[in-house]
Design a protein around this motif. Structure first.
Motif, PDB file in Angstrom:
ATOM      1  N   PHE A 281      -3.309   5.214  68.596  1.00 29.94           N
ATOM      2  CA  PHE A 281      -3.651   5.192  67.183  1.00 29.94           C
ATOM      3  C   PHE A 281      -5.123   4.840  67.001  1.00 29.94           C
ATOM      4  CE2 PHE A 281       0.853   4.091  67.377  1.00 29.94           C
ATOM      5  CZ  PHE A 281       1.394   5.017  66.489  1.00 29.94           C
ATOM      6  N   GLY A 282      -5.697   5.342  65.921  1.00 31.57           N
ATOM      7  CA  GLY A 282      -7.047   4.960  65.536  1.00 31.57           C
ATOM      8  C   GLY A 282      -6.985   3.809  64.556  1.00 31.57           C
ATOM      9  N   THR A 283      -7.720   3.916  63.464  1.00 31.55           N
ATOM     10  CA  THR A 283      -7.711   2.874  62.447  1.00 31.55           C
ATOM     11  C   THR A 283      -6.464   3.006  61.577  1.00 31.55           C
ATOM     12  OG1 THR A 283     -10.122   2.851  62.384  1.00 31.55           O
ATOM     13  CG2 THR A 283      -8.970   1.886  60.502  1.00 31.55           C
ATOM     14  N   VAL A 284      -5.736   1.909  61.424  1.00 32.93           N
ATOM     15  CA  VAL A 284      -4.532   1.887  60.591  1.00 32.93           C
ATOM     16  C   VAL A 284      -4.647   0.713  59.630  1.00 32.93           C
ATOM     17  CG1 VAL A 284      -2.017   1.723  60.535  1.00 32.93           C
ATOM     18  CG2 VAL A 284      -3.146   2.862  62.467  1.00 32.93           C
ATOM     19  N   ASP A 285      -4.565   0.986  58.333  1.00 31.04           N
ATOM     20  CA  ASP A 285      -4.554  -0.078  57.340  1.00 31.04           C
ATOM     21  C   ASP A 285      -3.371  -1.002  57.605  1.00 31.04           C
ATOM     22  OD1 ASP A 285      -5.305  -1.195  54.561  1.00 31.04           O
ATOM     23  OD2 ASP A 285      -3.172  -0.690  54.353  1.00 31.04           O
ATOM     24  N   ARG A 286      -3.591  -2.305  57.528  1.00 34.46           N
ATOM     25  CA  ARG A 286      -2.559  -3.267  57.936  1.00 34.46           C
ATOM     26  C   ARG A 286      -1.328  -3.217  57.032  1.00 34.46           C
ATOM     27  NH1 ARG A 286      -5.016  -8.970  59.644  1.00 34.46           N
ATOM     28  NH2 ARG A 286      -3.528  -8.764  61.361  1.00 34.46           N
ATOM     29  N   THR A 287      -1.545  -3.125  55.730  1.00 37.86           N
ATOM     30  CA  THR A 287      -0.400  -3.044  54.820  1.00 37.86           C
ATOM     31  C   THR A 287       0.369  -1.756  55.036  1.00 37.86           C
ATOM     32  OG1 THR A 287      -1.589  -4.349  53.156  1.00 37.86           O
ATOM     33  CG2 THR A 287       0.321  -3.076  52.410  1.00 37.86           C
ATOM     34  N   THR A 288      -0.363  -0.646  55.151  1.00 40.21           N
ATOM     35  CA  THR A 288       0.279   0.646  55.399  1.00 40.21           C
ATOM     36  C   THR A 288       1.044   0.622  56.716  1.00 40.21           C
ATOM     37  OG1 THR A 288      -1.488   1.785  54.192  1.00 40.21           O
ATOM     38  CG2 THR A 288      -0.120   3.120  55.664  1.00 40.21           C
ATOM     39  N   GLY A 289       0.445   0.042  57.748  1.00 38.69           N
ATOM     40  CA  GLY A 289       1.098  -0.021  59.048  1.00 38.69           C
ATOM     41  C   GLY A 289       2.374  -0.835  59.023  1.00 38.69           C
ATOM     42  N   ALA A 290       2.343  -1.972  58.300  1.00 40.56           N
ATOM     43  CA  ALA A 290       3.535  -2.817  58.219  1.00 40.56           C
ATOM     44  C   ALA A 290       4.674  -2.093  57.510  1.00 40.56           C
ATOM     45  CB  ALA A 290       3.200  -4.118  57.500  1.00 40.56           C
ATOM     46  N   VAL A 291       4.342  -1.437  56.376  1.00 39.84           N
ATOM     47  CA  VAL A 291       5.376  -0.717  55.612  1.00 39.84           C
ATOM     48  C   VAL A 291       5.879   0.486  56.388  1.00 39.84           C
ATOM     49  CG1 VAL A 291       5.813   0.621  53.516  1.00 39.84           C
ATOM     50  CG2 VAL A 291       4.489  -1.506  53.388  1.00 39.84           C
ATOM     51  N   LEU A 292       4.968   1.272  56.950  1.00 42.58           N
ATOM     52  CA  LEU A 292       5.372   2.465  57.688  1.00 42.58           C
ATOM     53  C   LEU A 292       6.166   2.103  58.940  1.00 42.58           C
ATOM     54  CD1 LEU A 292       5.238   5.536  57.883  1.00 42.58           C
ATOM     55  CD2 LEU A 292       3.052   5.310  59.086  1.00 42.58           C
ATOM     56  N   GLY A 293       5.718   1.063  59.655  1.00 46.85           N
ATOM     57  CA  GLY A 293       6.463   0.620  60.828  1.00 46.85           C
ATOM     58  C   GLY A 293       7.869   0.178  60.469  1.00 46.85           C
ATOM     59  N   GLY A 294       7.991  -0.592  59.368  1.00 43.01           N
ATOM     60  CA  GLY A 294       9.314  -1.033  58.932  1.00 43.01           C
ATOM     61  C   GLY A 294      10.214   0.113  58.522  1.00 43.01           C
ATOM     62  N   LEU A 295       9.653   1.094  57.803  1.00 42.24           N
ATOM     63  CA  LEU A 295      10.449   2.242  57.376  1.00 42.24           C
ATOM     64  C   LEU A 295      10.902   3.090  58.567  1.00 42.24           C
ATOM     65  CD1 LEU A 295       8.625   3.538  54.166  1.00 42.24           C
ATOM     66  CD2 LEU A 295      10.926   2.548  54.314  1.00 42.24           C
ATOM     67  N   LEU A 296      10.004   3.329  59.513  1.00 43.55           N
ATOM     68  CA  LEU A 296      10.372   4.123  60.686  1.00 43.55           C
ATOM     69  C   LEU A 296      11.478   3.437  61.485  1.00 43.55           C
ATOM     70  CD1 LEU A 296       6.851   5.337  61.877  1.00 43.55           C
ATOM     71  CD2 LEU A 296       8.753   6.805  61.173  1.00 43.55           C
ATOM     72  N   MET A 297      11.356   2.137  61.663  1.00 38.89           N
ATOM     73  CA  MET A 297      12.406   1.408  62.371  1.00 38.89           C
ATOM     74  C   MET A 297      13.706   1.406  61.570  1.00 38.89           C
ATOM     75  SD  MET A 297      10.294  -1.798  64.009  1.00 38.89           S
ATOM     76  CE  MET A 297      11.738  -2.393  64.900  1.00 38.89           C
ATOM     77  N   GLY A 298      13.600   1.308  60.238  1.00 37.00           N
ATOM     78  CA  GLY A 298      14.796   1.362  59.404  1.00 37.00           C
ATOM     79  C   GLY A 298      15.510   2.700  59.515  1.00 37.00           C
TER      80      GLY A 298
ATOM     81  N   ALA B 178       5.513   1.087  68.037  1.00 38.89           N
ATOM     82  CA  ALA B 178       4.165   1.393  68.511  1.00 38.89           C
ATOM     83  C   ALA B 178       3.118   1.057  67.449  1.00 38.89           C
ATOM     84  CB  ALA B 178       4.073   2.864  68.904  1.00 38.89           C
ATOM     85  N   ILE B 179       3.425   1.357  66.181  1.00 40.97           N
ATOM     86  CA  ILE B 179       2.492   1.041  65.091  1.00 40.97           C
ATOM     87  C   ILE B 179       2.327  -0.466  64.953  1.00 40.97           C
ATOM     88  CG2 ILE B 179       2.131   1.164  62.594  1.00 40.97           C
ATOM     89  CD1 ILE B 179       3.526   3.881  62.643  1.00 40.97           C
ATOM     90  N   LEU B 180       3.441  -1.201  64.995  1.00 35.97           N
ATOM     91  CA  LEU B 180       3.370  -2.652  64.877  1.00 35.97           C
ATOM     92  C   LEU B 180       2.585  -3.264  66.037  1.00 35.97           C
ATOM     93  CD1 LEU B 180       7.005  -3.536  63.720  1.00 35.97           C
ATOM     94  CD2 LEU B 180       4.978  -3.170  62.310  1.00 35.97           C
ATOM     95  N   ALA B 181       2.857  -2.787  67.244  1.00 35.83           N
ATOM     96  CA  ALA B 181       2.163  -3.312  68.415  1.00 35.83           C
ATOM     97  C   ALA B 181       0.666  -3.019  68.342  1.00 35.83           C
ATOM     98  CB  ALA B 181       2.762  -2.716  69.692  1.00 35.83           C
ATOM     99  N   HIS B 182       0.305  -1.835  67.846  1.00 39.07           N
ATOM    100  CA  HIS B 182      -1.107  -1.462  67.711  1.00 39.07           C
ATOM    101  C   HIS B 182      -1.852  -2.440  66.800  1.00 39.07           C
ATOM    102  CE1 HIS B 182      -4.700   0.982  67.134  1.00 39.07           C
ATOM    103  NE2 HIS B 182      -4.500   0.930  65.828  1.00 39.07           N
ATOM    104  N   LEU B 183      -1.156  -2.925  65.778  1.00 37.80           N
ATOM    105  CA  LEU B 183      -1.774  -3.839  64.813  1.00 37.80           C
ATOM    106  C   LEU B 183      -1.620  -5.304  65.197  1.00 37.80           C
ATOM    107  CD1 LEU B 183      -0.627  -2.003  61.570  1.00 37.80           C
ATOM    108  CD2 LEU B 183      -2.963  -2.133  62.456  1.00 37.80           C
TER     109      LEU B 183
END
Length: 217
Positions: free
Chosen positions: A119-136, A45-50
């Motif tokens: 989601f509201g505003t999500v920093d792109r770097t934070t979103g990429a890392v957080l999305g990857g960690l959640l999926m991991g 969901a985070i990745l798709a939002h971005l």
């Protein structure tokens, strides 16, 4: 002293429905499958939002979703169908059934997610890392309960069982190949952030998912 002994026996018996050191109970499998799928759905969901992508069959579903506008959950379910043949032949019926349930649940969760939260505003770097960690984290939970989210996950687990290749490294190589196709539907900046998420996801799996450290089935 007697009360302490009784308490210890109760603690040892809590949730122990014929569990052993090497085998999960059905209840443990159910909670692992549900938790892993929910965490993965949140990462997606985070990745798709971005507007990012990921690797594997989820990445292929993202590419088709961005190209056609068809619901991601439906595409993810369909893309995984051919891999069940390998799963049932190489990984067994129980693995295949659990994987089918996990894929169906993830497809449902990603389909209804926009109606549940946004989601509201999500920093792109934070979103990429957080999305990857959640999926991991989600995939690790599924792998440790002898299931996956289909596609590349099935292939990675098979190769790890057969040749002891690290599932994370195998998945990383395939994921980067899938991301190469994403240039047809996304801009280079979004793809760069997507690669960051994929690297985070697969390094997490490579470090934490090892057959010689976790033997429960």
């Amino acid at each position: 002293m007697a009360d302490e002994t009784i308490a210890r026996k109760r603690l040892r018996g809590f949730g122990n429905w014929q569990a052993t050191a090497t085998r999960h109970t059905p209840l443990e499998d159910a909670q692992g499958l549900f938790t892993g799928t929910v965490l993965t759905a949140l990462g997606i969901a985070i990745l798709a939002h971005l507007g990012f992508l990921t690797g594997g069959t989820a990445g292929l579903a993202f590419i088709l979703h961005y190209a056609t506008g068809v619901n991601f959950g439906l595409l993810f379910f369909v893309v995984n169908l051919p891999f069940y043949f390998l799963a049932i032949r190489r990984m067994g019926l129980a693995f295949t059934v659990k994987t089918f349930i996990a894929v169906a649940l993830l497809s449902l969760l990603t389909a209804v997610q926009p109606a549940l939260f946004a989601f509201g505003t999500v920093d792109r770097t934070t979103g990429a890392v957080l999305g990857g960690l959640l999926m991991g984290f989600g995939l690790l939970a599924l792998f440790r309960h002898r299931t996956s989210l289909g596609g590349v996950g099935i292939l990675a687990l098979y190769l790890q069982d057969r040749f002891r290749w690290r599932a994370g490294i195998t998945q990383l190589a395939i994921d980067l190949s899938v991301l190469a196709l994403s240039f047809t539907v996304a801009d280079p900046t979004s793809i760069a952030f997507s690669i960051l998420g994929v690297v985070v996801l697969n390094l997490f799996l490579a470090i934490n998912h090892r057959a010689d450290r976790y033997i429960a089935m």
